[in-house]
Enzyme design. Structure first.
Site, PDB file in Angstrom:
ATOM      1  N   LYS A  93       0.815  -1.222   0.000  1.00 20.52           N
ATOM      2  CA  LYS A  93       0.000   0.000   0.000  1.00 20.52           C
ATOM      3  C   LYS A  93       0.851   1.276   0.000  1.00 20.52           C
ATOM      4  O   LYS A  93       0.427   2.301  -0.513  1.00 20.52           O
ATOM      5  CB  LYS A  93      -0.955   0.003   1.185  1.00 20.52           C
ATOM      6  CG  LYS A  93      -2.134  -0.951   0.979  1.00 20.52           C
ATOM      7  CD  LYS A  93      -3.282  -0.636   1.926  1.00 20.52           C
ATOM      8  CE  LYS A  93      -4.501  -1.464   1.574  1.00 20.52           C
ATOM      9  NZ  LYS A  93      -4.334  -2.893   1.934  1.00 20.52           N
ATOM     10  N   GLU A 115     -10.703   6.792   4.322  1.00 21.19           N
ATOM     11  CA  GLU A 115     -11.285   5.875   5.289  1.00 21.19           C
ATOM     12  C   GLU A 115     -10.323   4.707   5.434  1.00 21.19           C
ATOM     13  O   GLU A 115      -9.432   4.512   4.596  1.00 21.19           O
ATOM     14  CB  GLU A 115     -12.638   5.354   4.800  1.00 21.19           C
ATOM     15  CG  GLU A 115     -12.575   4.227   3.772  1.00 21.19           C
ATOM     16  CD  GLU A 115     -12.111   4.662   2.393  1.00 21.19           C
ATOM     17  OE1 GLU A 115     -12.183   5.882   2.097  1.00 21.19           O
ATOM     18  OE2 GLU A 115     -11.669   3.798   1.620  1.00 21.19           O
ATOM     19  N   SER A 382       1.820  -9.692  -0.902  1.00 21.69           N
ATOM     20  CA  SER A 382       1.459  -8.278  -0.767  1.00 21.69           C
ATOM     21  C   SER A 382       1.779  -7.661   0.581  1.00 21.69           C
ATOM     22  O   SER A 382       1.960  -6.455   0.690  1.00 21.69           O
ATOM     23  CB  SER A 382      -0.014  -8.066  -1.097  1.00 21.69           C
ATOM     24  OG  SER A 382      -0.832  -8.922  -0.316  1.00 21.69           O
TER      25      SER A 382
END
Ligand SMILES: *Cc1c(COP(=O)(O)O)cnc(C)c1O
Length: 398
Positions: A93, A115, A382
């Protein structure tokens, strides 16, 4: 073969998916973001700054690791990992959060909003904003705040404003509504940093571009180290950012098969799953068209996965298009297989994966055994599983 690297079209469509299903005032704002992005990304100042951060801050390039012991235990194909779990903050991310925060800063925005569900996007964004000296405000459901203590603490330490959401379900869905309301108060000066390849155009395109460094590195590394391309590339799919990040660079390689792995939760025959591309139907959600899990009135269903990062009723528009084209195959893995893979990878290789990533590992283990030893599977690992360790230990009574 259709050159999907040219997608989306100028209106933000991947085939019939994507677009900007939002009020006209917001379309104008989104188009300004798109234009600013197109302008800035060509400049060497922006490219150099991002490249420098990727190398010295995130720790890129992340290595490719041959999981020899795991491959041997499974039998069959050789399994490789692109180690996004080794990035600063522990997942992929950070790749798009740095890009988005940098863009917001270059555009002179005063506040970045988002959010978060499990807190992964919140932590990565708060990290990027701390670094770039830009105000950051994260909306998070009260129930999630109680559940995800370490991430909540990190966001506070990083200096972002955490807004607890007490309405409705007190989870992700209402956090989206709450953050969006705040954004609408001043969309000219605020920047809504979307956490995956979802939302209205230009976000599916921009987040993909920022994540595509994963596939660019991986393709070159694999070619150099193995002298050929992998037979299969694979990744878990929530909104779809880590998957599209790996896939993009391989889309034109006809010999490379691609598989996206969705969460089957407690089973595809129960309501407790989030297998959007496997079970969903076409509709609009959060400002764009995609496959989604919806009721008869088009309202999003309350989806579920053991991995909160995969727990989303929609999916990125490019994935929907790639599914229809047949270029990527989408499969699913349930909670139990995910937990098994989590433990097996931890104990064979000493790598504790995120529960999200463990979905891809589980599916790879399942198909590798029927493949031959000269075949290869490359998985996007990931994220790391620190955040999931206590939960798994309790669940398995370790
Ligand atoms: C958030 C997250 C995901 C799911 O998001 P995508 O946009 O589908 O990549 C997957 N893995 C990890 C480790 C995550 O934190």
């Amino acid at each position: 073969m259709i050159d999907t690297s040219l997608m989306p079209d100028e209106n933000g469509y991947f085939g019939e998916y994507g677009g900007q299903i939002i009020p006209p005032e917001l379309i104008q704002i989104m188009n300004e973001i798109n234009d600013a992005y197109d302008e800035i990304r060509q400049t060497s100042a922006f490219q150099d700054e991002l490249a420098d951060l990727n190398e010295h801050y995130v720790g890129r390039p992340s290595p490719i690791y041959y999981a020899k012991k795991l491959s041997k235990q499974v039998g069959g194909a050789r399994i490789f990992f692109k180690r996004e779990d080794l990035n600063h903050t522990g997942a992929h991310k950070i790749n798009h959060c740095l890009g988005e925060a940098l863009l917001a800063k270059h555009m002179g925005k005063t506040k970045v909003l988002a959010e978060t569900g499990a807190g992964q996007h919140g932590v990565a964004l708060a990290t990027a904003c701390a670094l770039m000296d830009i105000e950051c405000e994260i909306h998070m459901g009260e129930i999630d705040i109680e559940k995800e203590h370490p991430n909540v603490t990190k966001m506070k330490i990083l200096g972002c404003k955490l807004v607890p959401v007490t309405r409705g379900t007190k989870t992700l869905k209402d956090a989206v509504d709450s953050a969006f309301e705040e954004y609408l108060k001043d969309p000219v000066n605020y920047f809504y940093a979307i956490g995956s390849v979802v939302g209205p155009h230009p976000f599916p395109r921009m987040v993909r571009d920022f994540q595509s460094i994963v596939g660019k590195e991986a393709r070159a590394q694999f070619l150099e180290e193995q002298g050929k391309l992998p037979d299969i590339v694979m990744a878990c799919v929530g909104g779809g950012s880590n998957a599209i990040g790996l896939f993009t660079e391989f889309l034109q390689d006809e010999s490379v098969e691609m598989i996206g792995v969705e969460p089957a939760g407690k089973g595809l025959d129960t309501p407790d799953n989030a297998a959007t591309l496997t079970l969903g139907s076409k509709g609009a959600l959060h400002g764009f068209k995609c496959y989604n899990l919806q009721d008869d009135n088009g309202e999003p269903l309350p989806v579920y996965s053991i991995a909160s990062g995969l727990d989303y009723p929609g999916v990125g528009p490019q994935h929907c298009y790639l599914k229809d084209l047949g270029r990527v195959r989408y499969e699913s893995v349930d909670d139990k297989a995910c937990l098994d893979a989590f433990m097996i990878l931890s104990r064979t290789e000493g790598i504790i994966p995120a529960l999200e990533s463990a979905h891809a590992v589980a599916y790879a283990m399942d198909i590798a055994k029927d493949m031959s030893a000269d075949q290869t599977i490359l998985i996007n690992l990931s994220g790391r599983g620190d955040k999931d360790a206590d939960f798994v230990a309790e669940r398995l009574s370790l």
